[in-house]
Enzyme design. Structure first.
Site, short mmCIF file in Angstrom:
data_model
loop_
_atom_site.label_atom_id
_atom_site.label_comp_id
_atom_site.label_asym_id
_atom_site.label_seq_id
_atom_site.Cartn_x
_atom_site.Cartn_y
_atom_site.Cartn_z
N ASP A 71 0.31 6.87 -10.54
CA ASP A 71 0.89 7.58 -9.41
C ASP A 71 -0.08 8.63 -8.86
OD1 ASP A 71 3.49 7.95 -7.98
OD2 ASP A 71 3.39 9.98 -8.80
N GLU A 121 -2.67 4.49 -7.22
CA GLU A 121 -1.96 4.71 -5.95
C GLU A 121 -2.79 5.73 -5.15
OE1 GLU A 121 2.05 6.33 -3.79
OE2 GLU A 121 1.17 7.37 -5.48
C1 NOJ Z 1 4.29 8.35 -5.27
C2 NOJ Z 1 5.49 7.52 -5.53
O1 NOJ Z 1 5.25 6.20 -5.09
C3 NOJ Z 1 6.64 8.18 -4.81
O2 NOJ Z 1 7.79 7.38 -4.83
C4 NOJ Z 1 6.89 9.51 -5.44
O3 NOJ Z 1 7.88 10.20 -4.72
C5 NOJ Z 1 5.61 10.36 -5.45
N1 NOJ Z 1 4.47 9.61 -5.87
C6 NOJ Z 1 5.76 11.53 -6.39
O4 NOJ Z 1 5.66 11.07 -7.71
#
Ligand code: NOJ
Length: 538
Positions: free
Chosen positions: A207, A270
């Site tokens: 993440d 990500e």
């Molecule tokens: C990215 C995640 O995909 C999202 O859903 C989340 O709200 C944020 N990171 C915070 O962790």
């Protein structure tokens, strides 16, 4: 390199599951691990190679599982560790790999670490989070803004009265940021990675990777001159000092070393950054993430042949030598492709995704053409909707539509699902579409099967083909003498094509699923919204 020398995460297709919304086995209106286990045969039929699960860890659910109180357990709403082990075993027995979400940037404010850290400035865990003293007038330490608002005009800082200090929360105030400059934090989080790797997971989707390290002087971010009212609030600033700091790469390299302790595990980052900055996350010696997620197909504003062609060619040209590409069409944070592109062009997008060079990732429900479901404000859960109305992500997280029974088969009849089921579920669902020859599901199913069966499509080279028309994008995929031409029509009008350099070909698949067989490439027609997969002779 022959096709079988590629690794599973290079030749395979990844399917994202949002556990809350996939399948409810316990009957509480929320999806769970047992529900996923029950649908593995469906995923096997679909032909995907790996599932990636959004978080299922214990959480107060301020951000639906991205706010974690225990990184090494399962929230009771989703099941328990035994269910998890069973899921991994059952998935592996079907040759499906399991990728889990790793959320290193923050914990929940209810995590024992944060409770300890907040107890006093001298707590051994105080430095595990990012604290700073108030400004001269008691104001937050700098101008950084939270993605999900906060009590102080959207500031990313929350005040702790007892400590007379602010803590940083890049996201919700219930998601305090960990301090990755602290070595104990690093070791604790690497322990979390090992915990899941030892349980048999095949990799992590990591993440918000570029957020891990913040500027050591906490300097103000500059204002974004392109921001306009109506845009999400956190885009008001350009995150020069709070994202993509150079020191982040050292951490990603350390994570890669952990993955390397095990065989054939994958790290997916990500990362929402433009290509030149994105590709740095492969690492200078390809020693960081295996797949920094490439979200440009999601972010593209103008769905036009020339734009998509430019996007693909720019990506291919920017990739470092040896770096493996990847493409993402939808996820839990963005509007669904069927809503962004419309029903007809979704089919083109699926053919594109599944015939481009690089690992494709698609999101549960996109394979049946699920659309965003409007959620009235009183039913909205997403913190982003509350801080930036109109930018909520609930519409793309509604229950998977399995069949035409009440609640679309997601949860038992009479149970209220956590988010409403789409009104269109009676005809947009797995059971109906498996029997409907023209369905998106059958198109995706066939594309996945063709990709799997063909080295050219799964791992072969890519080259663009000049089509000479405005509305079509054509390209070749090639391996070991097998060559496919893909021709996609981005409009609803006929596009006549003349690709005489190829002479003769065989249509293997049309997105309209109604023609196959020989085609004279010197003169042929793409019908409106049609994409063709053509096997070239010679
Ligand atoms: C990215 C995640 O995909 C999202 O859903 C989340 O709200 C944020 N990171 C915070 O962790």
């Amino acid at each position: 390199m022959s096709a079988d020398q590629y690794l599973w995460w290079q030749s395979g297709v990844i399917y994202q599951i949002y556990p809350r919304s996939f399948k409810d086995n316990s009957g509480d209106g929320i999806g769970d691990l047992a529900g996923i286990i029950g649908q593995l045969d469906y995923l096997n039929w679909l032909g995907i190679d790996a599932i990636w699960l959004s978080p299922f860890y214990p959480s107060p659910m301020a951000d639906f599982g991205y706010d974690i109180t225990n990184f090494t357990d399962v929230d009771p709403v989703f099941g328990n560790l035994r269910d998890f082990d069973r899921m991994v075993k059952e998935a592996h027995s079907r040759n499906i790999k399991v990728i889990v979400d790793f959320v290193p940037n923050h914990t929940s404010d209810e995590h024992p670490w944060f409770k300890e850290a907040s107890a006093s400035r001298s707590s051994p865990k105080h430095d595990w989070y990012i604290w700073a003293d108030p400004g001269p007038g008691g104001e937050p330490p700098n101008n950084w803004m939270s993605h999900f608002g906060g009590s102080l005009n959207g500031s990313a800082w929350e005040y702790n009265v007892e400590l007379n200090q602010y803590y940083l929360h890049t996201f919700h105030f219930k998601q305090p940021d960990l301090n990755w400059r602290n070595n104990e934090v690093r070791q604790a989080m690497y322990g979390v990675m090992r915990f899941w790797l030892n349980r048999g997971v095949d990799g992590f989707r990591i993440d918000v990777m570029p957020f891990l390290i913040k500027d050591d002087q906490l300097r103000d971010n500059p204002f974004n001159p392109d921001w306009k009212p109506g845009d999400a609030v956190h885009h008001k600033l350009i995150r020069v000092y709070s994202e993509d700091r150079p020191e982040t790469h050292e951490i990603v390299q350390e994570m890669r070393c952990i993955a390397e302790e095990y065989s054939e595990r994958v790290l997916i980052g990500e990362i929402y950054l433009p290509y030149p900055r994105l590709v740095r996350y492969y690492g200078e010696n390809l020693n960081e993430t295996h797949l920094p997620f490439n979200f440009e197909l999601i972010l593209l504003k103008e769905w036009q042949a020339a734009k998509v062609c430019e996007l693909v060619n720019t990506y291919e040209a920017t990739l470092p030598a040896g770096a493996w590409p990847n493409w993402v069409l939808g996820n839990h944070d963005n509007s669904r492709p069927a809503t962004r592109l419309g029903e007809a062009q979704t089919r083109i997008a699926q053919m594109l995704l599944l015939t481009l060079r690089g690992t494709p990732t698609f999101y549960y429900g996109d394979e049946i053409g699920m659309t965003d479901v409007p959620i009235p404000p009183e039913l909205a859960f997403d913190p982003q909707e509350k801080s930036s109305p109109g930018h909520g992500r609930d519409p793309a997280r509604t229950p998977m539509q399995w069949d035409s029974s009440p609640n679309a088969g997601f949860c038992p009849p009479g149970v209220k699902p956590w988010l409403p089921v789409s009104n269109d579920y009676a005809h947009i669902n797995v059971a109906v579409e498996q029997d409907a020859p023209y369905s998106v599901l059958n198109l995706v199913h066939e594309l996945v099967a063709l990709r799997r069966a063909s080295p050219a499509l799964s791992t072969g080279s890519y080259s663009a083909v000049e089509s000479g028309t405005e509305n079509s994008f054509c390209y070749l995929r090639e391996s070991d003498g097998q060559r496919f031409l893909i021709a996609l029509n981005f409009s609803d009008r006929d596009v006549p094509l003349s690709l005489s350099q190829f002479v003769q070909g065989t249509i293997v698949l049309s997105t309209l699923l109604d023609r196959r067989g020989g085609v004279n490439l010197a003169s042929f027609n793409l019908r409106g919204n049609e994409g063709l997969l053509i096997l070239l002779q010679g």
